[in-house]
Design a protein around this motif. Structure first.
Motif, PDB file in Angstrom:
ATOM      1  N   HIS A   1      19.372   4.866  17.793  1.00  0.00           N
ATOM      2  CA  HIS A   1      20.531   4.174  17.236  1.00  0.00           C
ATOM      3  C   HIS A   1      20.572   2.722  17.711  1.00  0.00           C
ATOM      4  O   HIS A   1      20.778   1.804  16.919  1.00  0.00           O
ATOM      5  CB  HIS A   1      21.822   4.895  17.621  1.00  0.00           C
ATOM      6  N   HIS A   2      20.373   2.513  19.012  1.00  0.00           N
ATOM      7  CA  HIS A   2      20.401   1.166  19.563  1.00  0.00           C
ATOM      8  C   HIS A   2      19.295   0.300  18.949  1.00  0.00           C
ATOM      9  O   HIS A   2      19.489  -0.882  18.695  1.00  0.00           O
ATOM     10  CB  HIS A   2      20.278   1.179  21.084  1.00  0.00           C
ATOM     11  N   LYS A   3      18.126   0.905  18.691  1.00  0.00           N
ATOM     12  CA  LYS A   3      17.032   0.167  18.066  1.00  0.00           C
ATOM     13  C   LYS A   3      17.408  -0.216  16.635  1.00  0.00           C
ATOM     14  O   LYS A   3      17.158  -1.350  16.210  1.00  0.00           O
ATOM     15  CB  LYS A   3      15.755   0.999  18.072  1.00  0.00           C
ATOM     16  N   ARG A   4      18.029   0.702  15.885  1.00  0.00           N
ATOM     17  CA  ARG A   4      18.445   0.397  14.514  1.00  0.00           C
ATOM     18  C   ARG A   4      19.486  -0.713  14.489  1.00  0.00           C
ATOM     19  O   ARG A   4      19.433  -1.614  13.644  1.00  0.00           O
ATOM     20  CB  ARG A   4      18.995   1.644  13.828  1.00  0.00           C
ATOM     21  N   VAL A   5      20.445  -0.669  15.419  1.00  0.00           N
ATOM     22  CA  VAL A   5      21.489  -1.694  15.483  1.00  0.00           C
ATOM     23  C   VAL A   5      20.871  -3.050  15.815  1.00  0.00           C
ATOM     24  O   VAL A   5      21.211  -4.063  15.202  1.00  0.00           O
ATOM     25  CB  VAL A   5      22.573  -1.307  16.506  1.00  0.00           C
ATOM     26  N   LYS A   6      19.943  -3.072  16.771  1.00  0.00           N
ATOM     27  CA  LYS A   6      19.273  -4.316  17.155  1.00  0.00           C
ATOM     28  C   LYS A   6      18.521  -4.900  15.962  1.00  0.00           C
ATOM     29  O   LYS A   6      18.613  -6.103  15.684  1.00  0.00           O
ATOM     30  CB  LYS A   6      18.317  -4.038  18.310  1.00  0.00           C
ATOM     31  N   ASP A   7      17.789  -4.054  15.237  1.00  0.00           N
ATOM     32  CA  ASP A   7      17.040  -4.521  14.073  1.00  0.00           C
ATOM     33  C   ASP A   7      17.975  -5.033  12.981  1.00  0.00           C
ATOM     34  O   ASP A   7      17.702  -6.043  12.333  1.00  0.00           O
ATOM     35  CB  ASP A   7      16.156  -3.406  13.513  1.00  0.00           C
ATOM     36  N   PHE A   8      19.105  -4.339  12.769  1.00  0.00           N
ATOM     37  CA  PHE A   8      20.071  -4.764  11.765  1.00  0.00           C
ATOM     38  C   PHE A   8      20.606  -6.153  12.085  1.00  0.00           C
ATOM     39  O   PHE A   8      20.642  -7.032  11.216  1.00  0.00           O
ATOM     40  CB  PHE A   8      21.235  -3.776  11.656  1.00  0.00           C
ATOM     41  N   HIS A   9      21.008  -6.376  13.331  1.00  0.00           N
ATOM     42  CA  HIS A   9      21.587  -7.662  13.712  1.00  0.00           C
ATOM     43  C   HIS A   9      20.553  -8.786  13.606  1.00  0.00           C
ATOM     44  O   HIS A   9      20.885  -9.902  13.202  1.00  0.00           O
ATOM     45  CB  HIS A   9      22.194  -7.600  15.117  1.00  0.00           C
ATOM     46  N   LYS A  10      19.309  -8.486  13.964  1.00  0.00           N
ATOM     47  CA  LYS A  10      18.259  -9.491  13.856  1.00  0.00           C
ATOM     48  C   LYS A  10      18.049  -9.876  12.391  1.00  0.00           C
ATOM     49  O   LYS A  10      18.007 -11.067  12.050  1.00  0.00           O
ATOM     50  CB  LYS A  10      16.958  -8.960  14.457  1.00  0.00           C
ATOM     51  N   ASN A  11      17.960  -8.881  11.523  1.00  0.00           N
ATOM     52  CA  ASN A  11      17.750  -9.149  10.102  1.00  0.00           C
ATOM     53  C   ASN A  11      18.960  -9.845   9.479  1.00  0.00           C
ATOM     54  O   ASN A  11      18.809 -10.710   8.619  1.00  0.00           O
ATOM     55  CB  ASN A  11      17.440  -7.860   9.350  1.00  0.00           C
ATOM     56  N   HIS A  12      20.153  -9.465   9.925  1.00  0.00           N
ATOM     57  CA  HIS A  12      21.364 -10.063   9.375  1.00  0.00           C
ATOM     58  C   HIS A  12      21.469 -11.531   9.770  1.00  0.00           C
ATOM     59  O   HIS A  12      21.832 -12.376   8.939  1.00  0.00           O
ATOM     60  CB  HIS A  12      22.601  -9.288   9.839  1.00  0.00           C
ATOM     61  N   SER A  13      21.145 -11.851  11.007  1.00  0.00           N
ATOM     62  CA  SER A  13      21.208 -13.256  11.425  1.00  0.00           C
ATOM     63  C   SER A  13      20.167 -14.082  10.671  1.00  0.00           C
ATOM     64  O   SER A  13      20.428 -15.236  10.322  1.00  0.00           O
ATOM     65  CB  SER A  13      21.031 -13.388  12.934  1.00  0.00           C
ATOM     66  N   LEU A  14      18.999 -13.517  10.395  1.00  0.00           N
ATOM     67  CA  LEU A  14      17.996 -14.237   9.601  1.00  0.00           C
ATOM     68  C   LEU A  14      18.492 -14.459   8.172  1.00  0.00           C
ATOM     69  O   LEU A  14      18.270 -15.529   7.596  1.00  0.00           O
ATOM     70  CB  LEU A  14      16.674 -13.456   9.584  1.00  0.00           C
ATOM     71  N   ALA A  15      19.175 -13.470   7.613  1.00  0.00           N
ATOM     72  CA  ALA A  15      19.719 -13.622   6.259  1.00  0.00           C
ATOM     73  C   ALA A  15      20.776 -14.717   6.231  1.00  0.00           C
ATOM     74  O   ALA A  15      20.835 -15.504   5.277  1.00  0.00           O
ATOM     75  CB  ALA A  15      20.311 -12.297   5.781  1.00  0.00           C
ATOM     76  N   ILE A  16      21.606 -14.794   7.259  1.00  0.00           N
ATOM     77  CA  ILE A  16      22.628 -15.838   7.320  1.00  0.00           C
ATOM     78  C   ILE A  16      21.963 -17.205   7.406  1.00  0.00           C
ATOM     79  O   ILE A  16      22.358 -18.146   6.706  1.00  0.00           O
ATOM     80  CB  ILE A  16      23.575 -15.618   8.511  1.00  0.00           C
ATOM     81  N   GLU A  17      20.964 -17.341   8.257  1.00  0.00           N
ATOM     82  CA  GLU A  17      20.272 -18.623   8.411  1.00  0.00           C
ATOM     83  C   GLU A  17      19.630 -19.072   7.101  1.00  0.00           C
ATOM     84  O   GLU A  17      19.606 -20.261   6.791  1.00  0.00           O
ATOM     85  CB  GLU A  17      19.204 -18.540   9.500  1.00  0.00           C
ATOM     86  N   ASN A  18      19.109 -18.119   6.335  1.00  0.00           N
ATOM     87  CA  ASN A  18      18.445 -18.445   5.076  1.00  0.00           C
ATOM     88  C   ASN A  18      19.423 -18.531   3.912  1.00  0.00           C
ATOM     89  O   ASN A  18      19.005 -18.794   2.782  1.00  0.00           O
ATOM     90  CB  ASN A  18      17.362 -17.405   4.759  1.00  0.00           C
ATOM     91  N   GLY A  19      20.716 -18.289   4.153  1.00  0.00           N
ATOM     92  CA  GLY A  19      21.720 -18.339   3.098  1.00  0.00           C
ATOM     93  C   GLY A  19      21.627 -17.180   2.138  1.00  0.00           C
ATOM     94  O   GLY A  19      22.025 -17.289   0.980  1.00  0.00           O
ATOM     95  N   GLU A  20      21.105 -16.050   2.587  1.00  0.00           N
ATOM     96  CA  GLU A  20      20.896 -14.886   1.723  1.00  0.00           C
ATOM     97  C   GLU A  20      21.915 -13.779   1.974  1.00  0.00           C
ATOM     98  O   GLU A  20      21.689 -12.630   1.619  1.00  0.00           O
ATOM     99  CB  GLU A  20      19.484 -14.325   1.945  1.00  0.00           C
ATOM    100  N   ASN A  21      23.050 -14.125   2.572  1.00  0.00           N
ATOM    101  CA  ASN A  21      24.025 -13.085   2.881  1.00  0.00           C
ATOM    102  C   ASN A  21      25.086 -12.957   1.793  1.00  0.00           C
ATOM    103  O   ASN A  21      26.018 -12.203   1.934  1.00  0.00           O
ATOM    104  CB  ASN A  21      24.688 -13.329   4.249  1.00  0.00           C
ATOM    105  N   GLY A  22      24.958 -13.675   0.694  1.00  0.00           N
ATOM    106  CA  GLY A  22      25.874 -13.547  -0.426  1.00  0.00           C
ATOM    107  C   GLY A  22      26.564 -14.856  -0.757  1.00  0.00           C
ATOM    108  O   GLY A  22      26.366 -15.875  -0.091  1.00  0.00           O
TER     109      GLY A  22
END
Length: 57
Positions: A13-34
């Protein structure tokens, strides 16, 4: 008494959460969060926080 290691499910679970947050921050940086209002606010706050953090270093 010796501390018991985390249950394997917790580790996964902790690994999935870590991966989610990493991917989400990359999406925000790239302007791909909506394009919605909350997505715009999220990008604005993320970029302001990132700028402040760099300035504080």
């Amino acid at each position: 008494m010796k501390h018991q290691p985390l249950h394997p499910w917790q580790k996964e679970h902790h690994k999935r959460v870590k991966d989610f947050h990493k991917n989400h921050s990359l999406a925000i940086e790239n302007g791909e969060n909506g394009n919605g209002l909350l997505a715009n606010w999220e990008r604005f706050l993320y970029n302001k926080g990132k700028t402040l953090f760099k300035a504080a270093k």
